[in-house]
Scaffold this motif. Sequence first.
Motif, PDB file in Angstrom:
ATOM      1  N   THR A  75      46.129  91.548  36.433  1.00 50.33           N
ATOM      2  CA  THR A  75      47.370  92.502  35.816  1.00 50.33           C
ATOM      3  C   THR A  75      47.524  91.834  34.276  1.00 50.33           C
ATOM      4  O   THR A  75      48.097  90.728  34.437  1.00 50.33           O
ATOM      5  CB  THR A  75      48.327  92.868  36.661  1.00 50.33           C
ATOM      6  OG1 THR A  75      47.979  93.363  37.606  1.00 50.33           O
ATOM      7  CG2 THR A  75      49.402  93.681  35.752  1.00 50.33           C
ATOM      8  N   THR A 100      59.209  94.212  41.979  1.00 47.30           N
ATOM      9  CA  THR A 100      57.757  93.535  41.682  1.00 47.30           C
ATOM     10  C   THR A 100      57.364  92.852  43.000  1.00 47.30           C
ATOM     11  O   THR A 100      58.132  92.106  43.638  1.00 47.30           O
ATOM     12  CB  THR A 100      57.943  92.634  40.739  1.00 47.30           C
ATOM     13  OG1 THR A 100      58.404  93.135  39.364  1.00 47.30           O
ATOM     14  CG2 THR A 100      56.642  91.832  40.408  1.00 47.30           C
ATOM     15  N   PRO A 157      51.465  93.896  40.728  1.00 46.93           N
ATOM     16  CA  PRO A 157      50.740  93.494  39.826  1.00 46.93           C
ATOM     17  C   PRO A 157      49.457  92.752  40.722  1.00 46.93           C
ATOM     18  O   PRO A 157      49.784  92.213  41.649  1.00 46.93           O
ATOM     19  CB  PRO A 157      51.477  92.511  39.016  1.00 46.93           C
ATOM     20  CG  PRO A 157      52.419  92.294  39.780  1.00 46.93           C
ATOM     21  CD  PRO A 157      52.785  93.541  40.517  1.00 46.93           C
ATOM     22  N   SER A 158      48.333  92.678  40.081  1.00 44.00           N
ATOM     23  CA  SER A 158      47.273  91.820  40.929  1.00 44.00           C
ATOM     24  C   SER A 158      46.700  90.724  40.048  1.00 44.00           C
ATOM     25  O   SER A 158      47.729  90.317  38.995  1.00 44.00           O
ATOM     26  CB  SER A 158      46.177  92.673  41.103  1.00 44.00           C
ATOM     27  OG  SER A 158      45.544  92.702  39.782  1.00 44.00           O
ATOM     28  N   ASP A 159      46.162  89.825  40.229  1.00 47.71           N
ATOM     29  CA  ASP A 159      45.953  88.510  39.704  1.00 47.71           C
ATOM     30  C   ASP A 159      45.359  88.945  38.339  1.00 47.71           C
ATOM     31  O   ASP A 159      45.184  87.890  37.333  1.00 47.71           O
ATOM     32  CB  ASP A 159      45.057  87.697  40.401  1.00 47.71           C
ATOM     33  CG  ASP A 159      45.466  86.987  41.485  1.00 47.71           C
ATOM     34  OD1 ASP A 159      46.772  87.099  41.657  1.00 47.71           O
ATOM     35  OD2 ASP A 159      44.907  86.683  42.570  1.00 47.71           O
ATOM     36  N   PRO A 162      53.686  91.298  43.981  1.00 48.44           N
ATOM     37  CA  PRO A 162      52.521  90.918  43.660  1.00 48.44           C
ATOM     38  C   PRO A 162      51.664  91.105  44.855  1.00 48.44           C
ATOM     39  O   PRO A 162      51.927  90.800  45.950  1.00 48.44           O
ATOM     40  CB  PRO A 162      52.546  89.389  43.472  1.00 48.44           C
ATOM     41  CG  PRO A 162      53.808  89.261  42.941  1.00 48.44           C
ATOM     42  CD  PRO A 162      54.680  90.088  43.949  1.00 48.44           C
TER      43      PRO A 162
END
Length: 246
Positions: free
Chosen positions: A63, A84, A59-61, A86
């Motif tokens: 997501t 996970t 995930p990114s900021d 990031p």
Amino acid sequence: MTSGLDTADTICDFLRETLNNAGASGYVIGISGGVDSALVAALCCRAVGVSRVTGVFLPSDVTPAQDASDVAALAGFLSMKIDTVPIGPLIDQYRKLADFLETPYLLGNLMARTRMTLLYYHANRSSSLVCGTSNRTEYLLGYCTKHGDNAADVQPIIHLLKSEIWELARILGVPSSIISRPPSAGLWSGQTDEGEIGLAYADIDSAIRSLDRNGWIPKNDTEEKVVSRNCSARHKQGPVPCLPVR
């Protein structure tokens, strides 16, 4: 398309053969919460067993929270472990570069390539292959990032249109929350694939089927758009141009 289970069996045979030919230990898949990666994960687990499949959620900021929920649902459905990792802190490091220019397009491609770098790190660490998640609809339109989501060691669903992806995912029991959600690459807040492409997947797939029947000679505006996008994407689909060896 042949019957769904026949299609799944053919892909699973292909995945087993590819892994055996490479002498690799298993597959690494980038899990996004979307239907493409969910279907590929289901097929890999069916083909070689869940113990030989590593899922990585990156995930990114920007997501959406729904992605994490759908990833968890997929992990439960397949009984597989999904790590996970990031990528926000990595993207922040890029922002420290001199003259760093940030646009949705540039940042989206940067995130896609960063994700693929991390997937190859995981694959190298475990002597595995990176399994791609590209489908035919998006591949033909060039809706992918060079050395990002279109970089992989094997592409098991690249012959399937998006509508066929949804159908096969339903047959294999992929959680309905994943199948029913609007497709999104999650590259910026509110982004959807159909909104970025400018056409609905149903219309694109209908146009591709018609073009396949008619030698890729367009018959209407939608088919014209698909052909135009396909022509513009040729540089993403073939080998890198090079001079012949003397």
